[in-house]
Design a protein around this motif. Sequence first.
Motif, PDB file in Angstrom:
ATOM      1  N   TYR A 241       0.859  -1.176   0.000  1.00  0.00           N
ATOM      2  CA  TYR A 241       0.000   0.000   0.000  1.00  0.00           C
ATOM      3  C   TYR A 241       0.898   1.230   0.000  1.00  0.00           C
ATOM      4  CZ  TYR A 241      -4.283  -2.585   1.043  1.00  0.00           C
ATOM      5  OH  TYR A 241      -5.372  -3.424   0.970  1.00  0.00           O
TER       6      TYR A 241
ATOM      7  N   PRO B  34      -4.411   5.557   2.960  1.00  0.00           N
ATOM      8  CA  PRO B  34      -3.615   4.568   2.226  1.00  0.00           C
ATOM      9  C   PRO B  34      -4.343   4.090   0.973  1.00  0.00           C
ATOM     10  CG  PRO B  34      -3.622   4.080   4.573  1.00  0.00           C
ATOM     11  CD  PRO B  34      -4.620   5.164   4.363  1.00  0.00           C
TER      12      PRO B  34
ATOM     13  N   TYR C 198      -4.230   0.964  -2.059  1.00  0.00           N
ATOM     14  CA  TYR C 198      -3.709  -0.335  -2.471  1.00  0.00           C
ATOM     15  C   TYR C 198      -2.838  -0.174  -3.714  1.00  0.00           C
ATOM     16  CZ  TYR C 198      -3.830  -4.896  -4.795  1.00  0.00           C
ATOM     17  OH  TYR C 198      -3.491  -6.048  -5.447  1.00  0.00           O
TER      18      TYR C 198
ATOM     19  N   TYR D 149       4.137   0.945   2.109  1.00  0.00           N
ATOM     20  CA  TYR D 149       4.059  -0.062   3.159  1.00  0.00           C
ATOM     21  C   TYR D 149       4.030  -1.461   2.560  1.00  0.00           C
ATOM     22  CZ  TYR D 149       2.406   3.830   6.099  1.00  0.00           C
ATOM     23  OH  TYR D 149       2.268   5.008   6.777  1.00  0.00           O
TER      24      TYR D 149
ATOM     25  N   ARG E 274      -0.247 -10.569   4.889  1.00  0.00           N
ATOM     26  CA  ARG E 274      -1.617 -10.833   5.291  1.00  0.00           C
ATOM     27  C   ARG E 274      -1.984 -12.240   4.855  1.00  0.00           C
ATOM     28  NH1 ARG E 274      -7.056  -7.789   3.115  1.00  0.00           N
ATOM     29  NH2 ARG E 274      -8.271  -7.916   5.035  1.00  0.00           N
TER      30      ARG E 274
ATOM     31  N   THR F 236      -4.570 -15.693   4.341  1.00  0.00           N
ATOM     32  CA  THR F 236      -5.720 -15.865   3.475  1.00  0.00           C
ATOM     33  C   THR F 236      -7.030 -15.532   4.165  1.00  0.00           C
ATOM     34  OG1 THR F 236      -5.701 -18.204   4.083  1.00  0.00           O
ATOM     35  CG2 THR F 236      -4.674 -17.598   1.994  1.00  0.00           C
TER      36      THR F 236
ATOM     37  N   ASN G 157      -9.503 -12.956   6.481  1.00  0.00           N
ATOM     38  CA  ASN G 157      -9.756 -11.521   6.372  1.00  0.00           C
ATOM     39  C   ASN G 157      -9.168 -10.806   7.570  1.00  0.00           C
ATOM     40  OD1 ASN G 157     -10.674  -9.454   4.811  1.00  0.00           O
ATOM     41  ND2 ASN G 157     -12.771 -10.185   4.755  1.00  0.00           N
ATOM     42  N   THR G 158      -7.891 -11.022   7.780  1.00  0.00           N
ATOM     43  CA  THR G 158      -7.225 -10.459   8.952  1.00  0.00           C
ATOM     44  C   THR G 158      -6.896  -8.988   8.721  1.00  0.00           C
ATOM     45  OG1 THR G 158      -5.160 -11.276   8.040  1.00  0.00           O
ATOM     46  CG2 THR G 158      -6.226 -12.636   9.704  1.00  0.00           C
ATOM     47  N   PRO G 159      -6.694  -8.260   9.794  1.00  0.00           N
ATOM     48  CA  PRO G 159      -6.391  -6.840   9.642  1.00  0.00           C
ATOM     49  C   PRO G 159      -5.066  -6.616   8.934  1.00  0.00           C
ATOM     50  CG  PRO G 159      -6.874  -7.399  11.933  1.00  0.00           C
ATOM     51  CD  PRO G 159      -6.750  -8.678  11.206  1.00  0.00           C
ATOM     52  N   LEU G 160      -4.969  -5.499   8.262  1.00  0.00           N
ATOM     53  CA  LEU G 160      -3.687  -5.045   7.747  1.00  0.00           C
ATOM     54  C   LEU G 160      -2.885  -4.493   8.919  1.00  0.00           C
ATOM     55  CD1 LEU G 160      -4.834  -3.131   4.566  1.00  0.00           C
ATOM     56  CD2 LEU G 160      -3.615  -5.306   4.618  1.00  0.00           C
TER      57      LEU G 160
ATOM     58  N   PHE H  18       0.142  -2.242   9.636  1.00  0.00           N
ATOM     59  CA  PHE H  18       1.052  -1.304   8.989  1.00  0.00           C
ATOM     60  C   PHE H  18       2.288  -1.085   9.852  1.00  0.00           C
ATOM     61  CE2 PHE H  18      -1.315   0.575   5.441  1.00  0.00           C
ATOM     62  CZ  PHE H  18      -2.582   0.094   5.680  1.00  0.00           C
ATOM     63  N   GLY H  19       3.469  -1.193   9.218  1.00  0.00           N
ATOM     64  CA  GLY H  19       4.707  -0.816   9.894  1.00  0.00           C
ATOM     65  C   GLY H  19       4.994   0.639   9.623  1.00  0.00           C
TER      66      GLY H  19
END
Lengths: 110, 111
Positions: free
Chosen positions: A36, A44, A46, A87, A91, A93, A95-98, A100-101
């Motif tokens: 992203y 952000p 994609y 970034y 992630r 497969t 639907n887990t959260p993104l 961000f570092g």
Amino acid sequence: DAKTTQPNSMESNEEEPVHLPCNHSTISGTDYIHWYRQLPSQGPEYVIHGLTSNVNNRMASLAIAEDRKSSTLILHRATLRDAAVYYCILRDTGNTPLVFGKGTRLSVIA
Amino acid sequence: EAQVTQNPRYLITVTGKKLTVTCSQNMNHEYMSWYRQDPGLGLRQIYYSMNVEVTDKGDVPEGYKVSRKEKRNFPLILESPSPNQTSLYFCASSRRYNEQFFGPGTRLTVL
């Protein structure tokens, strides 16, 4: 959570290619590599994602190492509008959260 | 135009005064989430929702509430805002497993 490591900042000349690296040595087999970017004063956006094979879209290319422990986002011709924080995110497969570092701040010089 | 909208875009309020930040998407996405962005800390997820009436905590849920009564809307509620909730907030939505679309952000200041 698998983590990614990116350089804090990079600089590129306008109309030159840019290679943004990302290390993810603890990547698991089900982790997709997402990129992203966040332009100044915007949310952000994609860019691209992939699992094992290299990927291309209208914005960029994603080159993934054979062992998947690193990847590179390639902007083929940087423009001033590409100046942003990029970034690299893992992630799975589900639907887990993104997560961000700190990302890489790309500066583009005219 | 496919988009995620947030309102208000800017808000200055005082400690303890309940507020709601609205988020709406017109893409029929199942998944919606809220993030906050703070200098030096990056983006952190507050809450997310996998579908209508299904919500779950993210990394920093304390002091926030959400609801998902309809698919298109996912409001963020601060029952008693405090100065440490001063931040830039982003709402996002996606189809399952796909890229997330982010809203333009809401800059909140709590005095």
